[in-house]
Write an enzyme that holds these catalytic residues in place. Structure first.
Site, PDB file in Angstrom:
ATOM      1  CB  THR A  77      -3.772   3.201  -6.000  1.00 25.97           C
ATOM      2  OG1 THR A  77      -1.957   3.453  -6.456  1.00 25.97           O
ATOM      3  CG2 THR A  77      -4.566   3.455  -5.277  1.00 25.97           C
ATOM      4  CG  ASN A  85       0.822   6.462  -2.727  1.00 25.02           C
ATOM      5  OD1 ASN A  85       0.659   6.549  -4.037  1.00 25.02           O
ATOM      6  ND2 ASN A  85       1.763   6.769  -2.031  1.00 25.02           N
ATOM      7  CB  THR A 113      -2.252   3.820  -9.715  1.00 30.54           C
ATOM      8  OG1 THR A 113      -1.540   4.691  -8.446  1.00 30.54           O
ATOM      9  CG2 THR A 113      -3.482   4.530  -9.882  1.00 30.54           C
TER      10      THR A 113
HETATM   11  N1  GLY Z   1      -1.818   7.305  -4.997  1.00 28.12           N
HETATM   12  C1  GLY Z   1      -2.067   7.773  -5.736  1.00 28.12           C
HETATM   13  C2  GLY Z   1      -3.283   9.181  -5.683  1.00 28.12           C
HETATM   14  O1  GLY Z   1      -3.982   8.709  -4.868  1.00 28.12           O
HETATM   15  O2  GLY Z   1      -3.781   9.741  -6.359  1.00 28.12           O
END
Ligand code: GLY
Length: 568
Positions: free
Chosen positions: A397, A399, A379
């Site tokens: 992000t 992820n 992210t």
């Molecule tokens: N992928 C991390 C979040 O969105 O919290």
């Protein structure tokens, strides 16, 4: 009262020259960590992206124009998290004082279902939601940027905003030492999750200064430059995405791509000690959790308790324990699930949540076992203010680091593994050790719950802060601690961002401290109160812009990595 001179001194201390490129001896990056200017500021995770954002502002673009250019630049020069294959959230406040948020979070494909990550015995199989095509949600970043452009661009020159990213991808850029090391570390993942060689695993070993050329990505960015949203969600790029799904185990269809829409949403706002906090509503948990944390600690004199004292860390850890328990149970995509927003932010409810707080003794998260939160710098966040005072706080992000570790063949970009942010099975932790329930189960077209917390803070109706962080579950607590460091402890943004961080997320039941910056005696005193403690790695990577009390703009890029601030 902040002092200008220490900022300047700190700036020279934190400017880290970069000059030992083996492949390209003439190459040099400067990672500027702090800066005080009077007109405009850009802080991102990579010096190239920061420079590109600044150039847009100098060319007369506003903060939204710069944000669009930075989002695409990061897709090229910061592939670990920058993206066109993922999604994100933006909090925006314009110079007239209107605030809005943009949700360009990925969505579950139409063929998704609640059991898709379970094996025949009903056990969650984390590999399926964390790597490869099946892990990917329908990407939202390109649509998000197109919507932001249509509504707010001042430059009105989409091609100008995308072109720099095409040049980075086509001509290449030099890897920083951190980038080279991380690509080497993840090599086995790239080998496992791609049927053909990619630019991320075509070398035996990457080294600092290696010129990373991404020709396929350049072609995709050209399609986006020339056709806008359609260049990604239809035509040959969409064909490549769907072909990739069919060759692998993925389920994103042409219709999913066509149907993707980002959404403008009303922000979550709260008052904290006379400051107005503006943050992200569901499908992010960030705004609600940040509100709850601030409301829980507001009755306490945090400054008097002391920065990083046993008493203040205990209080904050207990607040975090309760807030993350609420997150696990009550939060999900509010388009699909009736999130009890009013209850969660009701002052009486919050007071009641802390009614069993014991200032001398840790409480116990219940006995259900949850997994370990992994250290990860996936992210990425950037903050921008322009000369008019328009302010962007944007977190984006794919992820995990490099998302699904799968590159769309011929299109050159990484798929996200955002589906892991859904609760694959109630009570089973995801890659951040977060557990969830009904509210965050997989449903077709639904957005997975996020912790991203892009935030803008106002004082007396004026913007004074824009900040956010990567770090999965630790995002919320990182943003929270920087706000408290500035408001309660009177730190400069640079000090507040550099300050060591800690984190509790209910389950696993422990306080995690950064490896460096906390005395053993402090850790021991918290253990003696019944806390399980762990000292490991780094937490978050905050980018913050702050209007200091002299009315100057202070930009703070996190010292924990290659982040860089520039302004004028
Ligand atoms: N992928 C991390 C979040 O969105 O919290």
């Amino acid at each position: 009262m902040k002092d200008f001179i220490p900022h300047v001194l700190l700036a020279s201390l934190l400017c880290i020259g970069y000059s030992s490129c083996k492949n390209t001896p003439n190459h040099q990056y400067t990672f500027t960590k702090t800066m005080v200017e009077d007109s405009a500021m850009v802080v991102t995770a990579h010096p190239i992206a920061t420079q590109i954002g600044l150039d847009v502002l100098r060319d007369g673009g506003n903060a939204i124009d710069a944000a669009i250019a930075v989002q695409f630049a990061l897709a090229a020069c910061y592939p670990v998290a920058g993206n066109i294959g993922g999604g994100g959230f933006m909090v925006y406040r314009d110079a007239r004082g209107e605030s809005i948020t943009l949700d360009f979070r990925e969505k579950a494909p139409a063929a998704a279902d609640a059991d898709m990550y379970l094996d025949e015995n009903g056990n969650a199989v984390s590999e399926r939601s964390q790597a490869g095509e099946l892990a990917a949600g329908v990407p939202g970043s390109v649509d998000g940027m197109a919507q932001a452009y249509a509504r707010y661009s001042q430059l009105k020159n989409w091609k100008r905003l995308i072109q720099p990213s095409i040049e980075i991808a086509r001509n290449g850029f030099h890897l920083t030492e951190r980038q080279a090391n991380l690509m080497n570390e993840k090599r086995v993942d790239f080998d496992q999750n791609n049927r053909a060689e990619t630019v991320f695993n075509n070398q035996q070993e990457y080294s600092e200064g290696y010129m990373l050329v991404q020709s396929d990505l350049a072609k995709t960015l050209e399609a986006i430059r020339d056709q806008g949203r359609n260049g990604f969600y239809t035509g040959w790029v969409a064909d490549k995405i769907v072909a990739q799904m069919k060759d692998g185990n993925g389920i994103i269809s042409k219709q999913d791509l066509l149907d993707y829409q980002s959404v403008w949403r009303v922000p979550i706002t709260t008052d904290y000690r006379g400051y107005e906090i503006i943050s992200m509503p569901p499908p992010s948990s960030g705004g609600i959790a940040l509100t709850q944390l601030l409301e829980i600690i507001e009755p306490y004199d945090i400054r008097k308790l002391g920065h990083h004292s046993t008493a203040s860390i205990h209080l904050i850890a207990e607040a975090e324990r309760r807030v993350y328990a609420d997150r696990a149970t009550h939060l999900g995509d509010s388009d699909y699930y009736n999130v009890p927003l009013e209850m969660l932010m009701d002052p009486d409810y919050i007071k009641e949540r802390m009614s069993n707080f014991d200032p001398n003794q840790a409480s116990i998260s219940d006995s259900i076992k949850a997994g370990q939160a992994k250290e990860s710098l996936q992210t990425t966040h950037f903050s921008i203010v322009d000369i008019e005072g328009n302010t962007v706080s944007l977190t984006t992000t794919i992820n995990g680091a490099y998302g699904a570790k799968t590159v769309v063949q011929g299109a050159g970009f990484l798929l996200n593994n955002e589906m892991d942010d859904f609760s694959a099975k109630p009570g089973v932790p995801n890659m951040f050790g977060l557990i969830g329930a009904e509210a965050n189960k997989v449903e077709p077209g639904k957005r997975m719950l996020s912790s991203m917390t892009p935030t803008i803070v106002l004082k007396d109706g004026k913007t004074i802060m824009s900040l956010g962080s990567p770090g999965g579950s630790t995002i919320i607590t990182s943003v929270f601690q920087v706000i408290v460091n500035i408001i309660d402890h009177g730190m400069s943004a640079t000090e507040a961002v550099a300050s060591p961080r800690f984190h509790h997320q209910w389950k696993p039941d422990k306080i995690r401290f950064e490896e460096e910056g906390f005395d053993q005696s402090l850790v021991d005193s918290l253990s003696a109160m019944g806390h399980t403690v762990e000292q490991k790695g780094k937490i978050g990577k905050v980018e913050c812009i702050y209007y200091n009390t002299e009315g100057m703009i202070e930009g703070a890029a996190d010292i924990r990595a290659d982040d860089t601030v520039m302004g004028f």
